[in-house]
Design a protein around this motif. Sequence first.
Motif, PDB file in Angstrom:
ATOM      1  N   THR A 561      42.620  57.612  56.751  1.00  0.00           N
ATOM      2  CA  THR A 561      42.257  56.409  57.503  1.00  0.00           C
ATOM      3  C   THR A 561      41.489  55.381  56.671  1.00  0.00           C
ATOM      4  O   THR A 561      41.112  54.338  57.203  1.00  0.00           O
ATOM      5  CB  THR A 561      41.400  56.779  58.727  1.00  0.00           C
ATOM      6  OG1 THR A 561      40.212  57.442  58.282  1.00  0.00           O
ATOM      7  CG2 THR A 561      42.171  57.689  59.670  1.00  0.00           C
ATOM      8  N   LEU A 562      41.274  55.632  55.402  1.00  0.00           N
ATOM      9  CA  LEU A 562      40.467  54.737  54.571  1.00  0.00           C
ATOM     10  C   LEU A 562      41.134  54.516  53.218  1.00  0.00           C
ATOM     11  O   LEU A 562      41.520  55.467  52.541  1.00  0.00           O
ATOM     12  CB  LEU A 562      39.070  55.312  54.365  1.00  0.00           C
ATOM     13  CG  LEU A 562      38.134  54.550  53.413  1.00  0.00           C
ATOM     14  CD1 LEU A 562      37.807  53.177  53.965  1.00  0.00           C
ATOM     15  CD2 LEU A 562      36.858  55.348  53.156  1.00  0.00           C
ATOM     16  N   GLY A 563      41.269  53.249  52.836  1.00  0.00           N
ATOM     17  CA  GLY A 563      41.797  52.904  51.529  1.00  0.00           C
ATOM     18  C   GLY A 563      40.970  51.810  50.894  1.00  0.00           C
ATOM     19  O   GLY A 563      40.328  51.007  51.585  1.00  0.00           O
ATOM     20  N   VAL A 564      40.959  51.770  49.566  1.00  0.00           N
ATOM     21  CA  VAL A 564      40.215  50.740  48.838  1.00  0.00           C
ATOM     22  C   VAL A 564      41.144  50.076  47.836  1.00  0.00           C
ATOM     23  O   VAL A 564      42.171  50.638  47.432  1.00  0.00           O
ATOM     24  CB  VAL A 564      38.986  51.336  48.105  1.00  0.00           C
ATOM     25  CG1 VAL A 564      38.032  51.965  49.097  1.00  0.00           C
ATOM     26  CG2 VAL A 564      39.422  52.354  47.055  1.00  0.00           C
ATOM     27  N   PHE A 565      40.780  48.856  47.441  1.00  0.00           N
ATOM     28  CA  PHE A 565      41.555  48.154  46.427  1.00  0.00           C
ATOM     29  C   PHE A 565      40.632  47.356  45.523  1.00  0.00           C
ATOM     30  O   PHE A 565      39.503  47.011  45.891  1.00  0.00           O
ATOM     31  CB  PHE A 565      42.605  47.238  47.066  1.00  0.00           C
ATOM     32  CG  PHE A 565      42.037  46.020  47.753  1.00  0.00           C
ATOM     33  CD1 PHE A 565      41.899  44.815  47.078  1.00  0.00           C
ATOM     34  CD2 PHE A 565      41.639  46.087  49.085  1.00  0.00           C
ATOM     35  CE1 PHE A 565      41.383  43.700  47.711  1.00  0.00           C
ATOM     36  CE2 PHE A 565      41.119  44.967  49.720  1.00  0.00           C
ATOM     37  CZ  PHE A 565      40.979  43.775  49.024  1.00  0.00           C
ATOM     38  N   LEU A 566      41.132  47.052  44.338  1.00  0.00           N
ATOM     39  CA  LEU A 566      40.387  46.277  43.349  1.00  0.00           C
ATOM     40  C   LEU A 566      41.371  45.454  42.542  1.00  0.00           C
ATOM     41  O   LEU A 566      42.433  45.946  42.150  1.00  0.00           O
ATOM     42  CB  LEU A 566      39.605  47.204  42.412  1.00  0.00           C
ATOM     43  CG  LEU A 566      38.965  46.550  41.175  1.00  0.00           C
ATOM     44  CD1 LEU A 566      37.787  45.668  41.600  1.00  0.00           C
ATOM     45  CD2 LEU A 566      38.513  47.616  40.173  1.00  0.00           C
ATOM     46  N   ARG A 567      41.029  44.200  42.288  1.00  0.00           N
ATOM     47  CA  ARG A 567      41.794  43.349  41.387  1.00  0.00           C
ATOM     48  C   ARG A 567      40.829  42.639  40.444  1.00  0.00           C
ATOM     49  O   ARG A 567      39.708  42.303  40.823  1.00  0.00           O
ATOM     50  CB  ARG A 567      42.615  42.298  42.140  1.00  0.00           C
ATOM     51  CG  ARG A 567      43.906  42.794  42.799  1.00  0.00           C
ATOM     52  CD  ARG A 567      44.707  41.603  43.293  1.00  0.00           C
ATOM     53  NE  ARG A 567      46.001  41.937  43.831  1.00  0.00           N
ATOM     54  CZ  ARG A 567      46.295  41.968  45.130  1.00  0.00           C
ATOM     55  NH1 ARG A 567      45.342  41.715  46.023  1.00  0.00           N
ATOM     56  NH2 ARG A 567      47.511  42.256  45.541  1.00  0.00           N
ATOM     57  N   ALA A 568      41.298  42.376  39.236  1.00  0.00           N
ATOM     58  CA  ALA A 568      40.546  41.558  38.282  1.00  0.00           C
ATOM     59  C   ALA A 568      41.570  40.822  37.426  1.00  0.00           C
ATOM     60  O   ALA A 568      42.644  41.366  37.119  1.00  0.00           O
ATOM     61  CB  ALA A 568      39.642  42.418  37.409  1.00  0.00           C
ATOM     62  N   GLY A 569      41.255  39.579  37.048  1.00  0.00           N
ATOM     63  CA  GLY A 569      42.229  38.817  36.291  1.00  0.00           C
ATOM     64  C   GLY A 569      41.619  37.775  35.387  1.00  0.00           C
ATOM     65  O   GLY A 569      40.480  37.316  35.594  1.00  0.00           O
ATOM     66  N   TRP A 570      42.387  37.420  34.354  1.00  0.00           N
ATOM     67  CA  TRP A 570      42.020  36.373  33.396  1.00  0.00           C
ATOM     68  C   TRP A 570      43.247  35.524  33.119  1.00  0.00           C
ATOM     69  O   TRP A 570      44.375  36.033  33.056  1.00  0.00           O
ATOM     70  CB  TRP A 570      41.536  36.994  32.083  1.00  0.00           C
ATOM     71  CG  TRP A 570      41.400  36.006  30.945  1.00  0.00           C
ATOM     72  CD1 TRP A 570      40.292  35.312  30.588  1.00  0.00           C
ATOM     73  CD2 TRP A 570      42.436  35.606  30.035  1.00  0.00           C
ATOM     74  NE1 TRP A 570      40.558  34.498  29.515  1.00  0.00           N
ATOM     75  CE2 TRP A 570      41.880  34.658  29.143  1.00  0.00           C
ATOM     76  CE3 TRP A 570      43.784  35.947  29.886  1.00  0.00           C
ATOM     77  CZ2 TRP A 570      42.604  34.047  28.127  1.00  0.00           C
ATOM     78  CZ3 TRP A 570      44.526  35.334  28.872  1.00  0.00           C
ATOM     79  CH2 TRP A 570      43.923  34.400  28.001  1.00  0.00           C
ATOM     80  N   ALA A 571      43.048  34.217  32.959  1.00  0.00           N
ATOM     81  CA  ALA A 571      44.111  33.308  32.538  1.00  0.00           C
ATOM     82  C   ALA A 571      43.517  32.282  31.592  1.00  0.00           C
ATOM     83  O   ALA A 571      42.305  31.997  31.628  1.00  0.00           O
ATOM     84  CB  ALA A 571      44.754  32.625  33.742  1.00  0.00           C
ATOM     85  N   ASP A 572      44.351  31.735  30.744  1.00  0.00           N
ATOM     86  CA  ASP A 572      43.920  30.740  29.754  1.00  0.00           C
ATOM     87  C   ASP A 572      43.258  29.563  30.463  1.00  0.00           C
ATOM     88  O   ASP A 572      43.900  28.839  31.230  1.00  0.00           O
ATOM     89  CB  ASP A 572      45.132  30.278  28.954  1.00  0.00           C
ATOM     90  CG  ASP A 572      44.752  29.365  27.783  1.00  0.00           C
ATOM     91  OD1 ASP A 572      43.642  28.805  27.787  1.00  0.00           O
ATOM     92  OD2 ASP A 572      45.589  29.222  26.872  1.00  0.00           O
ATOM     93  N   GLY A 573      41.958  29.349  30.200  1.00  0.00           N
ATOM     94  CA  GLY A 573      41.202  28.313  30.882  1.00  0.00           C
ATOM     95  C   GLY A 573      41.230  26.952  30.219  1.00  0.00           C
ATOM     96  O   GLY A 573      40.607  26.014  30.726  1.00  0.00           O
ATOM     97  N   ASP A 574      41.945  26.819  29.092  1.00  0.00           N
ATOM     98  CA  ASP A 574      42.076  25.509  28.455  1.00  0.00           C
ATOM     99  C   ASP A 574      43.270  24.727  28.986  1.00  0.00           C
ATOM    100  O   ASP A 574      43.287  23.495  28.932  1.00  0.00           O
ATOM    101  CB  ASP A 574      42.216  25.667  26.935  1.00  0.00           C
ATOM    102  CG  ASP A 574      40.917  26.110  26.281  1.00  0.00           C
ATOM    103  OD1 ASP A 574      39.845  25.859  26.861  1.00  0.00           O
ATOM    104  OD2 ASP A 574      40.988  26.726  25.195  1.00  0.00           O
ATOM    105  N   ILE A 575      44.294  25.452  29.475  1.00  0.00           N
ATOM    106  CA  ILE A 575      45.514  24.829  29.979  1.00  0.00           C
ATOM    107  C   ILE A 575      45.489  24.848  31.501  1.00  0.00           C
ATOM    108  O   ILE A 575      45.070  25.836  32.118  1.00  0.00           O
ATOM    109  CB  ILE A 575      46.763  25.578  29.465  1.00  0.00           C
ATOM    110  CG1 ILE A 575      46.728  25.687  27.945  1.00  0.00           C
ATOM    111  CG2 ILE A 575      48.036  24.891  29.934  1.00  0.00           C
ATOM    112  CD1 ILE A 575      46.740  24.350  27.224  1.00  0.00           C
ATOM    113  N   GLU A 576      45.939  23.770  32.108  1.00  0.00           N
ATOM    114  CA  GLU A 576      45.926  23.687  33.564  1.00  0.00           C
ATOM    115  C   GLU A 576      46.852  24.740  34.178  1.00  0.00           C
ATOM    116  O   GLU A 576      47.901  25.078  33.629  1.00  0.00           O
ATOM    117  CB  GLU A 576      46.369  22.298  34.029  1.00  0.00           C
ATOM    118  CG  GLU A 576      47.804  21.950  33.666  1.00  0.00           C
ATOM    119  CD  GLU A 576      48.280  20.657  34.318  1.00  0.00           C
ATOM    120  OE1 GLU A 576      47.905  20.394  35.470  1.00  0.00           O
ATOM    121  OE2 GLU A 576      49.040  19.927  33.656  1.00  0.00           O
ATOM    122  N   PRO A 577      46.472  25.288  35.337  1.00  0.00           N
ATOM    123  CA  PRO A 577      47.374  26.188  36.063  1.00  0.00           C
ATOM    124  C   PRO A 577      48.625  25.438  36.528  1.00  0.00           C
ATOM    125  O   PRO A 577      48.602  24.217  36.712  1.00  0.00           O
ATOM    126  CB  PRO A 577      46.534  26.646  37.261  1.00  0.00           C
ATOM    127  CG  PRO A 577      45.121  26.366  36.872  1.00  0.00           C
ATOM    128  CD  PRO A 577      45.166  25.156  35.991  1.00  0.00           C
TER     129      PRO A 577
END
Length: 689
Positions: A561-577
Amino acid sequence: MISLLCGGASVALSLALLATDAGAADLPVKAPPAATDYDWTGFYVGGHIGLATGSEGWSMASTGGGTPVSGSFGLYHSPNAFKESGSWFEGVQGGYNWMLRNRVVLGVEGDGSFPTFPDPITGMTIGGISNLTSPTFGTGSFSENVLASGTFRGRIGYAPGHWLFYATGGLAWTYNQQTLMQNATGNTEDRLLYRFGWAAGVGVETALAPHWTIRGEYLWTDFPSVNESFPVFGQRVSSGFSLNQFRMALNYRFDDPSTPVAFAPSHFMQNADIFSVHGQATYVQQGHPAFPSPYEGANSLSGGGASKETFDTTLSVGVKLWKGAEFWANPEIDQGFGFNDSHGVAGFTSAEAYKLGSSTPYARLQRAFLRQTINLGGDTEKVDDDFTQFKGTRSTDRLVLTVGLFGVNDIFDTNRYANNAKSDFLNWSLVNAGTFDYAADGWGYNYGAAAEWYTGSWAFRGGVFDLSVTPTGGNSPIGVALDPTFQQFSLLGEIERRYDLWGQPGKIKITGFLNRGNAGNFNDAVALAQVTGLPADINAVRAYTSRPGVSLNVEQQITATLGVFLRAGWADGDIEPWDFTDIDRTVSGGVSISGKSWGRPDDTVGIAGVVNGISNAHVAFLNAGGLGILVGDGQLTNYGLEKILEAYYSYALNASVKLSFDYQFIANPGYNADRGPVNVFTARAHWQF
C-alpha cells in the motif's frame, strides 16, 4: 500527413474486417447468425472526425451611407500535420434507431463539432470553416470563423443485414466569430453570432464488433444570409455560407444483443479480438488567492486571485494489424486555460493545461502511432487492457518499436507513482523531471520513433524526435508548431534496471537527451542587451547548437500500500530550453499511499516536493528582462530556488470515475524571492472506460 494517418487507420480497420474462415476446419463448427438477423434498433453514442469545404458570400455597407462592397471567399485550408491546423474537425453524436419488420430503419440524431486550434503561425482559425486570407474592403479586412457547429437530423435507410444505407436531413447551427480589422493599425472589432440553417446528406454504416459500428457520411449544410452591425467601425455586414462535410464516425450501441457477422477471425489475427476502444474525460478547476507581488512582467503569475479550468475528452481506438503490430489513434477535444496562459511558474501547476488554450472547444489528434512487439523469449507475462494497450500476453524478453505521433513521456521517464496528471500529481515538474526538455509541440506530443529492448531485469530505450520550429522561450510565435523539415531534432537514450529490495519491486532509470537546432545562448542575449539597452531577447541570438541533459528516476514499492519515488536532473544552463520548461536543475520526491489500509483500495493519497533551479547565466538573462518558456518577471534581482509542495487525495467514486482534491504550495514562483508564496487549490474529475 493527418489525412494520411486517418487514411492509415481506415485501411487498418478495413483489413481487420476482412473476415475469413481459413483454418475453420480445426475449430468447432458453428453456423454464424444470418445477416438478416442483425437488429439496428436502439440508442447509440459516438465520435466523428471529418473534413470541410465551402464558400461564403458577403456584402458590406457603411451605416452612414455610401457605396456597398461585396465579395466571396473559400472556406477550405489543407490540413497541416505539424501545426495540426486545417479545415478538419472532430465531434460527438448520439441518437436512436428503430428498425421496421421490412428492415427499413428510421432514426434521429444530434451532433456537435469543433474545429482545430487557431493556426499557431498565422494566428487564424482555419478549422472546420474559415477564410484563410481575409478579403479586403478599402482599408480593412473581414473574416469569419466557426467556433462550434452541430445538427439535429432525421434518418431513413435500409439495412440488408449488418450494413445500413441511409439518407439524412434536418436542422443545422453554427456559433461563429466575425472580425473586422483596420489594416493600418491592426485594431479589430469582433461579433459573436449563432447561425441557423439546414443539412442534408447520405451515409453508410456497418457493424465492426459487438456494440460497435463505423460509418462514412457526407453532409451538405447551408446557412442563409444574416446581418451584423459593427458600430465602432460604422459598418454593417450581410453574409451567408454553405459547407460540404465528409465524416467518419464510430458509434457504441447500447442495445446490441447480437454478435455481428463482421466480427470474425481475420486473415492477420486468427481467433483474436482485433479491435479496442477506450475513452476518457478530465475536468480540472484550479484557483489561487491573491499573493504578494510587488511587480510583474510579461510572463508573470498574476498577483491577484485567479481561477481557471480545463477540460479534455479523448477517444482511443486500437486495431491489431498482424502478429505483434498495433495501430492506435487518439482524437481529442480540448478547452480551457492555465493560469496566465500557462505562465509564471517553472514547475507549472497543472499538466492538464497546455501552452495554448481556448475558451471554446477545439479538435486535436494527440496520438496516431504504430507499435510492433517482437517476443524474444523468457517468461510469459500478462498485459492488462489499458488506454493504448491490448489485453494479452508477452514475453519478458522483447523488442518494442514505436513510430508515429505520440508523447515522448509515453515511453521515457515514466514512473508508477508520478506520471499521469489525470490521476496522480498535477505539477509539471513532478509528472516528469523538470530538466527533461523533451521534444513536443505546444500540447506535449510529437512525431518520432523509439525502440525498447527488454532483456532480463534490464531495459534499453532509444529514440529520435522532431523538435518545434524554434524553442518556445522568448514568446516565439512559431515555437509551438513542430519543424516540418526535421532540422531541429532530439536524440534520447534511457537505461532501466528492475530489482527487488526487501522483497518489494523497484526500478531505477537514467535518461539522457541531446537537442539539436537553432537555440539561443543566455550569455549572448545578455551581452546584446548591454549594447542595445533593450531587454534581453533570446530570439535575436539563436544559432545552430546543442543542449544536453540527464536525469535519474527511481520508484520503489515499500509495502503493498506504500510506494516512494525520486527524480533528479541536470540540463545545460547556458542554452535556452526548447519545448518543456525553464528548469536547469531539479530534485523531487514523494510517496503514494493506497486507500486499501482504510478500506478503500481504489483511493490514493500522494505527497511530494520538488526544488527547481537555474544556472547563473539563466538568472542574468531573466534579470535583464528576458522571457523564458513560462517565466520572466522583467527582472530577477532576488533569485531563489523554486520550491513546491503538492498533496492530493483521489477518491474513487466507482470503477470509472475518480474525484481528486489537490493542494500546492509554491515558494519563489519563477525563481523570484520578491513574489509569493502562492497557494493553489484544485478539484479534478476523471472518467475513463
